[in-house]
Design a protein around this motif. Structure first.
Motif, PDB file in Angstrom:
ATOM      1  N   GLU A  61      51.208  42.144  39.179  1.00  0.00           N
ATOM      2  CA  GLU A  61      51.907  41.101  38.432  1.00  0.00           C
ATOM      3  C   GLU A  61      51.357  39.755  38.865  1.00  0.00           C
ATOM      4  OE1 GLU A  61      56.067  40.217  40.011  1.00  0.00           O
ATOM      5  OE2 GLU A  61      55.792  42.292  40.708  1.00  0.00           O
ATOM      6  N   GLY A  62      51.683  38.724  38.087  1.00  0.00           N
ATOM      7  CA  GLY A  62      51.223  37.383  38.405  1.00  0.00           C
ATOM      8  C   GLY A  62      50.222  36.856  37.397  1.00  0.00           C
ATOM      9  N   SER A  63      49.800  35.622  37.615  1.00  0.00           N
ATOM     10  CA  SER A  63      48.914  34.925  36.682  1.00  0.00           C
ATOM     11  C   SER A  63      47.616  34.527  37.364  1.00  0.00           C
ATOM     12  CB  SER A  63      49.625  33.671  36.137  1.00  0.00           C
ATOM     13  OG  SER A  63      48.744  32.864  35.396  1.00  0.00           O
ATOM     14  N   ILE A  64      46.495  34.702  36.641  1.00  0.00           N
ATOM     15  CA  ILE A  64      45.184  34.241  37.093  1.00  0.00           C
ATOM     16  C   ILE A  64      44.557  33.462  35.940  1.00  0.00           C
ATOM     17  CG2 ILE A  64      42.928  34.878  38.032  1.00  0.00           C
ATOM     18  CD1 ILE A  64      44.164  37.653  38.668  1.00  0.00           C
ATOM     19  N   ARG A  65      44.310  32.198  36.137  1.00  0.00           N
ATOM     20  CA  ARG A  65      43.707  31.368  35.088  1.00  0.00           C
ATOM     21  C   ARG A  65      42.376  30.811  35.569  1.00  0.00           C
ATOM     22  NH1 ARG A  65      46.794  29.889  30.743  1.00  0.00           N
ATOM     23  NH2 ARG A  65      48.974  30.578  30.812  1.00  0.00           N
ATOM     24  N   ILE A  66      41.345  31.017  34.762  1.00  0.00           N
ATOM     25  CA  ILE A  66      40.023  30.449  35.008  1.00  0.00           C
ATOM     26  C   ILE A  66      39.769  29.416  33.918  1.00  0.00           C
ATOM     27  CG2 ILE A  66      37.557  30.892  35.199  1.00  0.00           C
ATOM     28  CD1 ILE A  66      39.026  32.189  37.435  1.00  0.00           C
ATOM     29  N   ALA A  67      39.612  28.155  34.327  1.00  0.00           N
ATOM     30  CA  ALA A  67      39.421  27.055  33.374  1.00  0.00           C
ATOM     31  C   ALA A  67      40.510  27.057  32.300  1.00  0.00           C
ATOM     32  CB  ALA A  67      38.031  27.123  32.744  1.00  0.00           C
ATOM     33  N   GLY A  68      41.734  27.370  32.714  1.00  0.00           N
ATOM     34  CA  GLY A  68      42.869  27.331  31.811  1.00  0.00           C
ATOM     35  C   GLY A  68      43.117  28.600  31.025  1.00  0.00           C
ATOM     36  N   GLN A  69      42.228  29.583  31.101  1.00  0.00           N
ATOM     37  CA  GLN A  69      42.382  30.815  30.330  1.00  0.00           C
ATOM     38  C   GLN A  69      42.956  31.921  31.204  1.00  0.00           C
ATOM     39  OE1 GLN A  69      38.990  32.071  28.107  1.00  0.00           O
ATOM     40  NE2 GLN A  69      39.975  33.900  27.310  1.00  0.00           N
ATOM     41  N   GLU A  70      44.048  32.521  30.726  1.00  0.00           N
ATOM     42  CA  GLU A  70      44.682  33.614  31.444  1.00  0.00           C
ATOM     43  C   GLU A  70      43.819  34.874  31.370  1.00  0.00           C
ATOM     44  OE1 GLU A  70      46.672  35.567  33.780  1.00  0.00           O
ATOM     45  OE2 GLU A  70      47.829  33.790  33.205  1.00  0.00           O
ATOM     46  N   ILE A  71      43.510  35.468  32.529  1.00  0.00           N
ATOM     47  CA  ILE A  71      42.691  36.671  32.548  1.00  0.00           C
ATOM     48  C   ILE A  71      43.403  37.863  33.181  1.00  0.00           C
ATOM     49  CG2 ILE A  71      40.590  35.277  32.672  1.00  0.00           C
ATOM     50  CD1 ILE A  71      40.309  36.265  35.605  1.00  0.00           C
ATOM     51  N   ALA A  72      44.589  37.653  33.752  1.00  0.00           N
ATOM     52  CA  ALA A  72      45.268  38.736  34.470  1.00  0.00           C
ATOM     53  C   ALA A  72      45.631  39.894  33.555  1.00  0.00           C
ATOM     54  CB  ALA A  72      46.518  38.203  35.166  1.00  0.00           C
ATOM     55  N   THR A  73      45.866  39.605  32.286  1.00  0.00           N
ATOM     56  CA  THR A  73      46.325  40.637  31.359  1.00  0.00           C
ATOM     57  C   THR A  73      45.245  41.087  30.385  1.00  0.00           C
ATOM     58  OG1 THR A  73      47.181  38.896  29.898  1.00  0.00           O
ATOM     59  CG2 THR A  73      48.714  39.856  31.491  1.00  0.00           C
ATOM     60  N   LEU A  74      44.035  40.564  30.501  1.00  0.00           N
ATOM     61  CA  LEU A  74      42.977  40.918  29.567  1.00  0.00           C
ATOM     62  C   LEU A  74      42.448  42.325  29.833  1.00  0.00           C
ATOM     63  CD1 LEU A  74      40.782  37.680  29.320  1.00  0.00           C
ATOM     64  CD2 LEU A  74      42.526  38.497  27.724  1.00  0.00           C
ATOM     65  N   GLY A  75      42.102  43.046  28.776  1.00  0.00           N
ATOM     66  CA  GLY A  75      41.415  44.316  28.910  1.00  0.00           C
ATOM     67  C   GLY A  75      39.963  44.098  29.281  1.00  0.00           C
ATOM     68  N   GLN A  76      39.276  45.159  29.672  1.00  0.00           N
ATOM     69  CA  GLN A  76      37.902  45.037  30.143  1.00  0.00           C
ATOM     70  C   GLN A  76      36.953  44.522  29.058  1.00  0.00           C
ATOM     71  OE1 GLN A  76      36.862  45.281  33.300  1.00  0.00           O
ATOM     72  NE2 GLN A  76      39.007  45.607  33.839  1.00  0.00           N
ATOM     73  N   ARG A  77      37.179  44.900  27.813  1.00  0.00           N
ATOM     74  CA  ARG A  77      36.314  44.435  26.727  1.00  0.00           C
ATOM     75  C   ARG A  77      36.436  42.925  26.536  1.00  0.00           C
ATOM     76  NH1 ARG A  77      33.786  47.054  22.540  1.00  0.00           N
ATOM     77  NH2 ARG A  77      34.824  48.997  23.121  1.00  0.00           N
ATOM     78  N   ALA A  78      37.676  42.421  26.556  1.00  0.00           N
ATOM     79  CA  ALA A  78      37.894  40.980  26.394  1.00  0.00           C
ATOM     80  C   ALA A  78      37.442  40.207  27.625  1.00  0.00           C
ATOM     81  CB  ALA A  78      39.370  40.713  26.104  1.00  0.00           C
ATOM     82  N   LEU A  79      37.491  40.861  28.779  1.00  0.00           N
ATOM     83  CA  LEU A  79      37.130  40.192  30.028  1.00  0.00           C
ATOM     84  C   LEU A  79      35.621  40.068  30.224  1.00  0.00           C
ATOM     85  CD1 LEU A  79      38.452  39.041  32.623  1.00  0.00           C
ATOM     86  CD2 LEU A  79      38.281  41.340  33.596  1.00  0.00           C
ATOM     87  N   ALA A  80      34.857  40.998  29.650  1.00  0.00           N
ATOM     88  CA  ALA A  80      33.413  41.079  29.894  1.00  0.00           C
ATOM     89  C   ALA A  80      32.667  39.758  29.680  1.00  0.00           C
ATOM     90  CB  ALA A  80      32.798  42.191  29.047  1.00  0.00           C
ATOM     91  N   PRO A  81      32.854  39.053  28.538  1.00  0.00           N
ATOM     92  CA  PRO A  81      32.083  37.812  28.357  1.00  0.00           C
ATOM     93  C   PRO A  81      32.494  36.683  29.301  1.00  0.00           C
ATOM     94  CG  PRO A  81      33.648  38.116  26.562  1.00  0.00           C
ATOM     95  CD  PRO A  81      33.650  39.386  27.346  1.00  0.00           C
ATOM     96  N   LEU A  82      33.646  36.804  29.947  1.00  0.00           N
ATOM     97  CA  LEU A  82      34.121  35.759  30.857  1.00  0.00           C
ATOM     98  C   LEU A  82      33.583  35.935  32.276  1.00  0.00           C
ATOM     99  CD1 LEU A  82      37.874  35.624  29.745  1.00  0.00           C
ATOM    100  CD2 LEU A  82      35.966  34.218  28.911  1.00  0.00           C
ATOM    101  N   ARG A  83      33.060  37.117  32.566  1.00  0.00           N
ATOM    102  CA  ARG A  83      32.651  37.407  33.936  1.00  0.00           C
ATOM    103  C   ARG A  83      31.457  36.569  34.397  1.00  0.00           C
ATOM    104  NH1 ARG A  83      35.251  41.245  36.456  1.00  0.00           N
ATOM    105  NH2 ARG A  83      36.336  42.919  35.350  1.00  0.00           N
ATOM    106  N   ARG A  84      30.634  36.098  33.470  1.00  0.00           N
ATOM    107  CA  ARG A  84      29.478  35.287  33.872  1.00  0.00           C
ATOM    108  C   ARG A  84      29.901  33.978  34.522  1.00  0.00           C
ATOM    109  NH1 ARG A  84      26.292  32.576  28.926  1.00  0.00           N
ATOM    110  NH2 ARG A  84      25.581  31.359  30.702  1.00  0.00           N
TER     111      ARG A  84
END
Length: 311
Positions: A61-84
């Motif tokens: 549980e909890g929140s993780i925001r990178i440059a204002g975008q929440e990533i804690a609840t993203l699936g792996q497909r949606a997360l992939a382009p953000l990993r760079r």
């Protein structure tokens, strides 16, 4: 707005039917261009926190925001382009590199995965990042086993930076290296931060390293942050008993250094968390510590401490 913002983050593992909370309600921020040090004993949850922030481990549980975008609840497909935009330098320069791939392949693969550039452009990017970390162009054709430990860690740093991320989490990147090599790698990280505009979350159990490297320091104990301050304030006026004990154990060359040793008693708590987790080892614990969990109190100037005995 912070580059990284973590709020009330929890990470749990299940082992043999028992749930272990490795990260318990951690909140932190890292501003653009800032280096935040995260210190604590082995097993306190530092590495798990770093891996959870990068979603290498899923949060409970909890929140993780990178440059204002929440990533804690993203699936792996949606997360992939953000990993760079968020990368990690691992502790072990021997185990973190694929021994069957050349250095050039290790560095070019992330660029291929993210569809960045033509083959010629990727090759140029690989040679550029090798030069930035102090390795010759012919290193691209060699294998990891042909390099020393310090050189392998330079390769690990190059792999993390080849995608030009904003946030880099360094998980004890110098703890496996000789002291002379540690200084070289730390100086390299400082130069790369300056040249590339990086932000670091720097995980370490060595406070002397963090003192040199970090703008702000978080002290972690059994999954929680117990004190945070800018590095000058933390060394000048540590307020949590655990922080004082850690600082008193740092070797110093000056025999007149005024900080007296602080002894920790007892054992690390292994049962269910009640009250203050540090109370079983704390030299100034009182009855209140056993029943009431201390919250982080703001002392001003970014200095926050979780202790009932602040006075």
């Amino acid at each position: 707005m912070s580059l990284l913002s973590v709020d009330n983050l929890h990470t749990r593992y299940v082992s043999r039917g028992r749930t272990v909370t490795a990260v318990d309600g951690v909140s932190l921020t890292v501003a653009a261009g800032e280096t935040v040090g995260l210190v604590g004993e082995s097993g306190c949850g530092k590495s798990t926190l770093g891996k959870t922030i990068l979603r290498l481990v899923d949060p409970a549980e909890g929140s993780i925001r990178i440059a204002g975008q929440e990533i804690a609840t993203l699936g792996q497909r949606a997360l992939a382009p953000l990993r760079r935009n968020m990368q990690m330098v691992f502790q072990d320069p021997y185990g973190s590199l694929n021994p069957r791939q050349t250095v050039g392949t290790l560095l070019e693969t992330p660029l291929k995965v993210h569809g960045m550039g033509s083959r010629r452009e990727r090759r140029a990017q690989v040679l550029d990042i090798l030069a930035r970390v102090g390795l010759p162009p012919d290193a691209a054709a060699r294998y990891p086993h042909e390099f020393s430990g310090g050189q392998r860690q330079r390769i690990g740093i190059a792999r993390a930076l080849v995608l030009k991320p904003q946030l880099v989490i360094c998980d004890e990147p110098v703890s496996a290296l000789d002291l002379s090599i540690q200084a070289q790698i730390l100086n390299l990280l400082v130069a790369l931060k300056r040249d590339l505009g990086l932000s670091y979350l720097f995980i370490s159990h060595d406070l002397s390293v963090v003192r040199y490297f970090a703008d702000r320091v978080l002290v972690m104990y059994l999954g929680r942050i117990v004190e945070s301050a800018d590095h000058a304030t933390l060394w000048r006026d540590p307020r949590h008993p655990y922080t004082r004990a850690l600082l008193s154990a740092v070797p110093v060359a000056d025999p007149t250094y005024p900080r007296a040793p602080v002894a920790m008693r007892g054992e690390v708590s292994s049962g269910p968390a009640t009250g203050c987790r540090f109370r079983t080892r704390c030299p100034i614990a009182i009855d209140r510590c056993a029943v009431e969990d201390p919250m982080l109190n703001d002392l001003g100037g970014q200095h926050r401490v979780a202790c009932h005995r602040l006075e």
